[in-house]
Design a protein around this motif. Structure first.
Motif, PDB file in Angstrom:
ATOM      1  N   PRO A   1      44.169  42.921  59.938  1.00  9.50           N
ATOM      2  CA  PRO A   1      44.581  42.713  61.330  1.00  9.50           C
ATOM      3  C   PRO A   1      45.634  41.624  61.467  1.00  9.50           C
ATOM      4  N   ASP A   2      46.288  41.607  62.624  1.00  9.46           N
ATOM      5  CA  ASP A   2      47.381  40.663  62.863  1.00  9.46           C
ATOM      6  C   ASP A   2      46.917  39.214  62.933  1.00  9.46           C
ATOM      7  N   CYS A   3      45.628  38.980  63.135  1.00  8.41           N
ATOM      8  CA  CYS A   3      45.139  37.609  63.240  1.00  8.41           C
ATOM      9  C   CYS A   3      45.179  36.873  61.902  1.00  8.41           C
ATOM     10  N   VAL A   4      45.408  37.597  60.806  1.00  4.89           N
ATOM     11  CA  VAL A   4      45.502  36.976  59.478  1.00  4.89           C
ATOM     12  C   VAL A   4      46.926  36.467  59.276  1.00  4.89           C
ATOM     13  N   ASP A   5      47.058  35.178  58.955  1.00  2.84           N
ATOM     14  CA  ASP A   5      48.371  34.560  58.784  1.00  2.84           C
ATOM     15  C   ASP A   5      48.853  34.565  57.340  1.00  2.84           C
ATOM     16  N   GLU A   6      47.929  34.631  56.398  1.00  5.83           N
ATOM     17  CA  GLU A   6      48.282  34.482  54.984  1.00  5.83           C
ATOM     18  C   GLU A   6      47.341  35.333  54.144  1.00  5.83           C
ATOM     19  N   VAL A   7      47.900  36.129  53.251  1.00  8.56           N
ATOM     20  CA  VAL A   7      47.096  36.936  52.338  1.00  8.56           C
ATOM     21  C   VAL A   7      47.359  36.445  50.920  1.00  8.56           C
ATOM     22  N   ILE A   8      46.282  36.072  50.230  1.00  9.25           N
ATOM     23  CA  ILE A   8      46.384  35.568  48.865  1.00  9.25           C
ATOM     24  C   ILE A   8      45.702  36.557  47.930  1.00  9.25           C
ATOM     25  N   LEU A   9      46.477  37.180  47.059  1.00 10.29           N
ATOM     26  CA  LEU A   9      45.937  38.084  46.053  1.00 10.29           C
ATOM     27  C   LEU A   9      45.717  37.295  44.767  1.00 10.29           C
ATOM     28  N   VAL A  10      44.477  37.249  44.318  1.00 14.07           N
ATOM     29  CA  VAL A  10      44.150  36.562  43.065  1.00 14.07           C
ATOM     30  C   VAL A  10      43.940  37.637  42.007  1.00 14.07           C
ATOM     31  N   ASP A  11      44.863  37.727  41.094  1.00 15.91           N
ATOM     32  CA  ASP A  11      44.821  38.793  40.102  1.00 15.91           C
ATOM     33  C   ASP A  11      44.108  38.347  38.840  1.00 15.91           C
ATOM     34  N   GLY A  12      43.153  39.152  38.414  1.00 17.01           N
ATOM     35  CA  GLY A  12      42.378  38.844  37.217  1.00 17.01           C
ATOM     36  C   GLY A  12      42.904  39.563  35.992  1.00 17.01           C
ATOM     37  N   ASP A  13      44.166  39.340  35.655  1.00 15.27           N
ATOM     38  CA  ASP A  13      44.776  39.926  34.459  1.00 15.27           C
ATOM     39  C   ASP A  13      44.692  41.458  34.492  1.00 15.27           C
ATOM     40  N   SER A  14      45.164  42.034  35.615  1.00 10.50           N
ATOM     41  CA  SER A  14      45.130  43.496  35.759  1.00 10.50           C
ATOM     42  C   SER A  14      46.046  44.177  34.750  1.00 10.50           C
ATOM     43  N   HIS A  15      45.611  45.354  34.296  1.00 13.52           N
ATOM     44  CA  HIS A  15      46.418  46.145  33.372  1.00 13.52           C
ATOM     45  C   HIS A  15      47.160  47.261  34.092  1.00 13.52           C
ATOM     46  N   ASP A  16      46.913  47.408  35.395  1.00 12.42           N
ATOM     47  CA  ASP A  16      47.630  48.424  36.151  1.00 12.42           C
ATOM     48  C   ASP A  16      48.647  47.735  37.067  1.00 12.42           C
ATOM     49  N   ALA A  17      49.091  48.432  38.102  1.00  9.77           N
ATOM     50  CA  ALA A  17      50.160  47.922  38.978  1.00  9.77           C
ATOM     51  C   ALA A  17      49.609  47.194  40.206  1.00  9.77           C
ATOM     52  N   THR A  18      48.478  46.519  40.045  1.00 10.64           N
ATOM     53  CA  THR A  18      47.855  45.849  41.196  1.00 10.64           C
ATOM     54  C   THR A  18      48.823  44.892  41.893  1.00 10.64           C
ATOM     55  N   VAL A  19      49.459  44.009  41.144  1.00  9.30           N
ATOM     56  CA  VAL A  19      50.335  42.998  41.738  1.00  9.30           C
ATOM     57  C   VAL A  19      51.564  43.656  42.350  1.00  9.30           C
ATOM     58  N   HIS A  20      52.173  44.589  41.616  1.00  7.29           N
ATOM     59  CA  HIS A  20      53.364  45.273  42.138  1.00  7.29           C
ATOM     60  C   HIS A  20      53.031  46.045  43.414  1.00  7.29           C
ATOM     61  N   MET A  21      51.880  46.707  43.438  1.00  4.95           N
ATOM     62  CA  MET A  21      51.484  47.475  44.608  1.00  4.95           C
ATOM     63  C   MET A  21      51.248  46.551  45.799  1.00  4.95           C
ATOM     64  N   ALA A  22      50.633  45.404  45.548  1.00  3.20           N
ATOM     65  CA  ALA A  22      50.386  44.454  46.631  1.00  3.20           C
ATOM     66  C   ALA A  22      51.698  43.972  47.244  1.00  3.20           C
ATOM     67  N   ARG A  23      52.671  43.657  46.404  1.00  6.26           N
ATOM     68  CA  ARG A  23      53.971  43.205  46.912  1.00  6.26           C
ATOM     69  C   ARG A  23      54.719  44.325  47.625  1.00  6.26           C
ATOM     70  N   HIS A  24      54.521  45.552  47.160  1.00  6.35           N
ATOM     71  CA  HIS A  24      55.159  46.689  47.823  1.00  6.35           C
ATOM     72  C   HIS A  24      54.568  46.907  49.219  1.00  6.35           C
ATOM     73  N   CYS A  25      53.257  46.793  49.333  1.00  2.04           N
ATOM     74  CA  CYS A  25      52.592  47.020  50.623  1.00  2.04           C
ATOM     75  C   CYS A  25      52.762  45.848  51.575  1.00  2.04           C
ATOM     76  N   LEU A  26      52.821  44.641  51.039  1.00  2.00           N
ATOM     77  CA  LEU A  26      52.923  43.443  51.868  1.00  2.00           C
ATOM     78  C   LEU A  26      53.833  42.446  51.158  1.00  2.00           C
ATOM     79  N   PRO A  27      55.130  42.488  51.421  1.00  2.00           N
ATOM     80  CA  PRO A  27      56.071  41.603  50.716  1.00  2.00           C
ATOM     81  C   PRO A  27      55.722  40.123  50.850  1.00  2.00           C
ATOM     82  N   ALA A  28      55.060  39.741  51.939  1.00  2.00           N
ATOM     83  CA  ALA A  28      54.751  38.327  52.155  1.00  2.00           C
ATOM     84  C   ALA A  28      53.494  37.876  51.418  1.00  2.00           C
ATOM     85  N   VAL A  29      52.834  38.777  50.681  1.00  2.00           N
ATOM     86  CA  VAL A  29      51.599  38.397  50.002  1.00  2.00           C
ATOM     87  C   VAL A  29      51.862  37.267  49.011  1.00  2.00           C
TER      88      VAL A  29
END
Length: 285
Positions: free
Chosen positions: A72-100
């Motif tokens: 929701p819009d009430c969230v000001d900051e999204v922090i993705l903590v990646d646990g050494d993913s072997h897939d495109a978790t980080v890339h997908m997160a940045r694609h969906c939300l550039p400000a992550v």
């Protein structure tokens, strides 16, 4: 004296001014505003508390799009903590939300990931949610409502009116109930759910929570320390959904043992008891 405001028809016999208003009645401009007797012109509402959402993830590239589009819009900051993913978790997160904000956890385990995210958060409130799609980000405003109204720690419950689970197995339900009975007995609490990691709290109390766990038991450690610290705790109904794809890293039996060990070691009497001479402090994980 009658203070009730009424709308009445203008007196047809009253003489009219050139602007069409009755004589003796001042014309009101569209920019006029009635003065509030208790509010000064320079008064402003208090600023809204800022919100950081911490999302621990490991190989969740297929689930991230659904989770992020529900935030929701009430969230000001999204922090993705990646646990050494072997897939495109980080890339997908940045694609969906550039400000992550992406941070790497410093060690293995969900507990380590959450502690890393909490330390990186800058919001007044911190919300934690899983990346597998089992929790509804749209419920976040309900958590924030209680923080806005005086509570310090808010946790989701699947077992109060309005909550539920579409994913819990019989053994997980039995284990949760047994551990819940233990925490209510050991801590003098009246909680309705324990092993569910949808929580929100005031960042100013992060030091009081004093978190050290590395695995799934960190959720129990948070609740135990919140109870011991005297924080004002509220439960809100939450619906647990099935994981959208992939397999869970949770192991019901082994993780349940870690949760029980955490409850016993963190109970008030155990934390305040002196360590007997000749016995080193416990270093059990």
């Amino acid at each position: 004296m009658n203070h009730t405001s009424r709308l009445t028809e203008p007196d047809a016999t009253a003489p009219a001014a050139h602007n069409g208003a009755p004589t003796g009645t001042p014309a009101r401009r569209t920019t006029d505003r009635p003065a509030h007797p208790l509010r000064r012109a320079d008064d402003r509402p208090p600023p809204r508390a800022t919100v950081s959402l911490v999302v621990p993830a490991r190989n969740e590239a297929r689930n991230i799009p659904w989770v992020f589009e529900q935030i929701p819009d009430c969230v000001d900051e999204v922090i993705l903590v990646d646990g050494d993913s072997h897939d495109a978790t980080v890339h997908m997160a940045r694609h969906c939300l550039p400000a992550v904000r992406h941070v790497d956890q410093s060690g293995p385990g969900k507990g380590n990931a959450l502690r890393t995210g909490f330390l990186a958060a800058s919001g007044d409130y911190i919300v934690m949610i899983d990346a597998d799609g089992s929790m509804l980000p749209g419920e976040i405003p309900h958590f924030l409502h209680f923080l806005d109204h005086g509570y310090d720690f808010v946790k989701g419950s699947r077992f109060i009116a309005g909550g539920g689970s579409l994913d819990i197995t019989r053994i997980r339900r039995w284990g949760n109930q047994a551990l819940l009975t233990a925490v209510n007995h050991l801590y003098g609490a009246s909680l309705t759910d324990l092993c569910y990691g949808f929580c929100a709290f005031r960042r100013s109390f992060l030091e009081d929570l004093d978190l050290h766990s590395t695995g799934f038991e960190i959720e129990t450690e948070m609740i135990a320390h919140a109870l011991c610290s005297g924080l004002r705790i509220a439960e809100v109904p939450s619906l647990e959904l099935p994981r959208r794809s992939g397999r869970s890293n949770l192991h019901a039996v082994s993780d349940g043992r870690r949760v029980l060990r955490t409850l016993l070691s963190e109970r008030p009497s155990a934390r305040s008891a002196p360590v007997p001479r000749g016995f080193p402090p416990s270093t059990a994980p």
